[in-house]
Enzyme design. Structure first.
Site, PDB file in Angstrom:
ATOM      1  N   GLY A 177      22.355  34.715 -52.171  1.00  0.00           N
ATOM      2  CA  GLY A 177      21.554  35.877 -52.515  1.00  0.00           C
ATOM      3  C   GLY A 177      20.110  35.706 -52.086  1.00  0.00           C
TER       4      GLY A 177
ATOM      5  CE  LYS B 101      19.919  38.726 -64.667  1.00  0.00           C
ATOM      6  NZ  LYS B 101      20.236  37.402 -64.066  1.00  0.00           N
TER       7      LYS B 101
ATOM      8  N   GLY C 291      18.382  33.033 -54.560  1.00  0.00           N
ATOM      9  CA  GLY C 291      18.996  31.717 -54.413  1.00  0.00           C
ATOM     10  C   GLY C 291      18.713  31.087 -53.069  1.00  0.00           C
TER      11      GLY C 291
ATOM     12  CE1 TYR D 122      21.049  42.200 -63.400  1.00  0.00           C
ATOM     13  CE2 TYR D 122      18.857  42.992 -64.011  1.00  0.00           C
ATOM     14  CZ  TYR D 122      19.673  42.105 -63.317  1.00  0.00           C
ATOM     15  OH  TYR D 122      19.094  41.115 -62.549  1.00  0.00           O
TER      16      TYR D 122
ATOM     17  CB  SER E  17      15.556  41.234 -64.569  1.00  0.00           C
ATOM     18  OG  SER E  17      15.050  42.518 -64.264  1.00  0.00           O
ATOM     19  CB  SER E  18      10.319  42.776 -65.134  1.00  0.00           C
ATOM     20  OG  SER E  18      10.814  43.720 -64.191  1.00  0.00           O
ATOM     21  CB  CYS E  19      15.075  45.509 -66.418  1.00  0.00           C
ATOM     22  SG  CYS E  19      16.516  44.431 -66.459  1.00  0.00           S
TER      23      CYS E  19
ATOM     24  CG  ASN F  76      10.324  45.750 -59.610  1.00  0.00           C
ATOM     25  OD1 ASN F  76      11.415  46.071 -60.034  1.00  0.00           O
ATOM     26  ND2 ASN F  76       9.195  46.173 -60.158  1.00  0.00           N
TER      27      ASN F  76
ATOM     28  CG  ASP G 223      34.109  30.803 -49.436  1.00  0.00           C
ATOM     29  OD1 ASP G 223      33.117  30.524 -50.130  1.00  0.00           O
ATOM     30  OD2 ASP G 223      34.198  30.491 -48.231  1.00  0.00           O
TER      31      ASP G 223
ATOM     32  CG  HIS H  77      16.472  46.382 -56.486  1.00  0.00           C
ATOM     33  ND1 HIS H  77      17.266  45.265 -56.322  1.00  0.00           N
ATOM     34  CD2 HIS H  77      16.546  46.696 -57.814  1.00  0.00           C
ATOM     35  CE1 HIS H  77      17.783  44.915 -57.486  1.00  0.00           C
ATOM     36  NE2 HIS H  77      17.363  45.762 -58.410  1.00  0.00           N
TER      37      HIS H  77
ATOM     38  N   PRO I 206      11.278  37.361 -63.432  1.00  0.00           N
ATOM     39  CG  PRO I 206      12.800  37.538 -61.672  1.00  0.00           C
ATOM     40  CD  PRO I 206      12.651  36.994 -63.073  1.00  0.00           C
TER      41      PRO I 206
END
Length: 324
Positions: free
Chosen positions: A16, A143, A19, A139, A110-112, A168, A40, A182, A166
Site C-alpha cells: 500500500g 480505527k 506501507g 471505518y 486515521s484522523s477520521c 489525509n 498471496d 481519496h 495521520p
C-alpha cells in the site's frame, strides 16, 4: 542503533501507499531485515494464517499499515466491508504479535477517528467526545478499536504498542480509482485526463469550502519510524495510559477549492473549475493539532505543491500500474 538495524521488522501492508513508504524509509536508514508478505502469501483476514506467520518468523517490531481504505464514495457504498475488514486485520495482527512476544508495535490509524464537529485543530483528547462523520463512521470505529486494542494490551500485558493518527495522506502508490479513491488521487487523475482530452471544464465534488490538511506519505513514513524509535520513557512522557495515540500532520490546511487550483497548476490544466454542491462535503474542517509530535522532535518537511508534483510524476510514470 546498530543492534536495532539487525532486528526483524514486519511491515503489514507493504504494497500500500503507507506501507511501501515505511519500507523505503527503513531500508534507507539501513535496516537489514524488513519482512513483507503479500496477500498471496499471507491473508491478514485469516487469523490462523497470521498466527502461523508470526510463529514462523522471529519478529521484533511490527508496523501495522495494512487497512482497507477509500474515499467518501467507497465508504458510503461498502460500510460493512470497511468495518469488518479493518477490525479483522488489526485484531489478527495485534493478537498474533502479542502471542509471539513482540514487545513493540506501531498501529496506523486515521484522523477520521475524531468527531465531525471537533474543536479545531483537533487534539488527541478529542477522541470519543462527539458524533463521528456519518460517511465514514464504520471505518472510523474500526480505527478507534485499533487504538483501544493497543492501549488494552499495554495495560494488561505491559506491551509497548503505539498508535499514530495521520491526516489525509497522498503520494506514490496511492489508489487512483475514479470512484473509490481519496480526494488528491481522484483530482490528479481527473485533471490529467482533462488535459489529455483538452477539456474546458473539470467538475469537483462538493462546494469546495471544506478545509483539509494533507501530508505526503514520505513524511508519514519518517514520522512513523521516528515515533517507533523513541525510547519508552520519552514516548510515555508525552502520552497518557488512556491517551496513547499521537497525531501526525503538517498543522496547516487549505480549502478543497485551493487544493483543486494547486492541482490544476501542477497538471497544467488551464480550463474552468466547477463545484457540484449536490455532492457531500464531509466534515467542514479537519486540522490536526501536532504539538505533541513536535514536542517529540519531528515535523513535516514536504511542501504541498512540491508533494503534489511528486505524486503527479509518479502517477504519470506508473499510469498502467495505478489501480483502476
Amino acid at each position: 542503533m546498530s543492534r536495532e538495524l539487525n532486528q526483524n521488522i514486519f511491515v503489514a501492508g507493504h504494497r500500500g501507499m503507507v506501507g511501501s513508504a515505511i519500507v523505503r524509509r527503513l531500508q534507507a536508514l539501513g535496516y537489514r531485515s524488513v519482512l513483507c508478505a503479500g496477500r498471496d502469501e499471507l491473508d491478514l483476514l485469516d487469523q490462523r494464517a497470521v498466527r502461523a506467520y508470526f510463529a514462523e518468523h522471529r519478529i521484533d517490531q511490527v508496523y501495522l499499515a495494512a487497512a482497507k481504505v477509500g474515499g467518501i464514495h467507497a465508504n458510503n457504498t461498502f460500510p460493512a466491508d470497511f468495518i469488518y475488514d479493518n477490525l479483522m486485520i488489526q485484531s489478527n495482527v495485534i493478537q498474533a504479535a502479542h502471542a509471539s512476544d513482540v514487545q513493540r508495535l506501531l498501529f496506523l490509524g486515521s484522523s477520521c477517528i475524531y468527531p465531525k464537529h471537533a474543536i479545531q485543530p483537533m487534539k488527541e483528547d478529542a477522541l470519543l467526545t462527539g458524533v463521528l462523520e456519518p460517511t465514514n463512521e464504520p471505518y472510523a470505529i474500526a480505527k478507534i478499536a485499533g487504538i483501544k486494542l493497543c492501549e488494552s494490551y499495554n495495560r494488561q500485558y505491559g506491551r509497548d504498542y503505539r498508535s499514530v493518527m495521520p491526516t489525509n495522506l497522498y503520494g506514490p502508490h496511492d489508489n487512483y480509482h475514479p470512484q473509490n479513491s481519496h480526494v488528491i488521487p481522484a483530482l490528479l487523475r481527473r485533471f490529467h485526463e482533462a488535459v489529455q482530452a483538452d477539456q474546458a471544464e473539470v467538475v469537483i465534488w462538493g462546494s469546495g469550502n471544506p478545509m483539509r490538511e494533507f501530508l505526503h506519505v514520505d513524511d508519514m513514513a519518517a514520522a512513523s519510524v521516528h515515533v517507533m524509535q523513541l525510547d519508552g520513557a520519552t514516548y510515555q512522557a508525552n502520552t497518557q495510559p488512556m491517551l496513547s495515540h499521537i497525531n501526525v500532520g503538517t498543522g496547516k490546511d487549505c480549502t478543497i477549492r485551493e487544493l483543486a487550483e494547486t492541482i490544476a497548476k501542477v497538471t497544467g490544466f488551464k480550463g474552468q473549475l466547477s463545484f457540484d454542491a449536490s455532492k457531500p462535503d464531509g466534515s467542514p474542517r479537519k486540522l490536526m493539532d501536532v504539538s505533541r509530535l513536535r514536542a517529540l522532535g519531528w515535523q513535516a518537511t514536504i511542501d504541498l505543491e512540491d508533494g503534489l508534483g511528486d505524486a503527479y510524476r509518479w502517477f504519470v510514470e506508473h499510469r498502467l500500474e495505478a489501480r483502476d
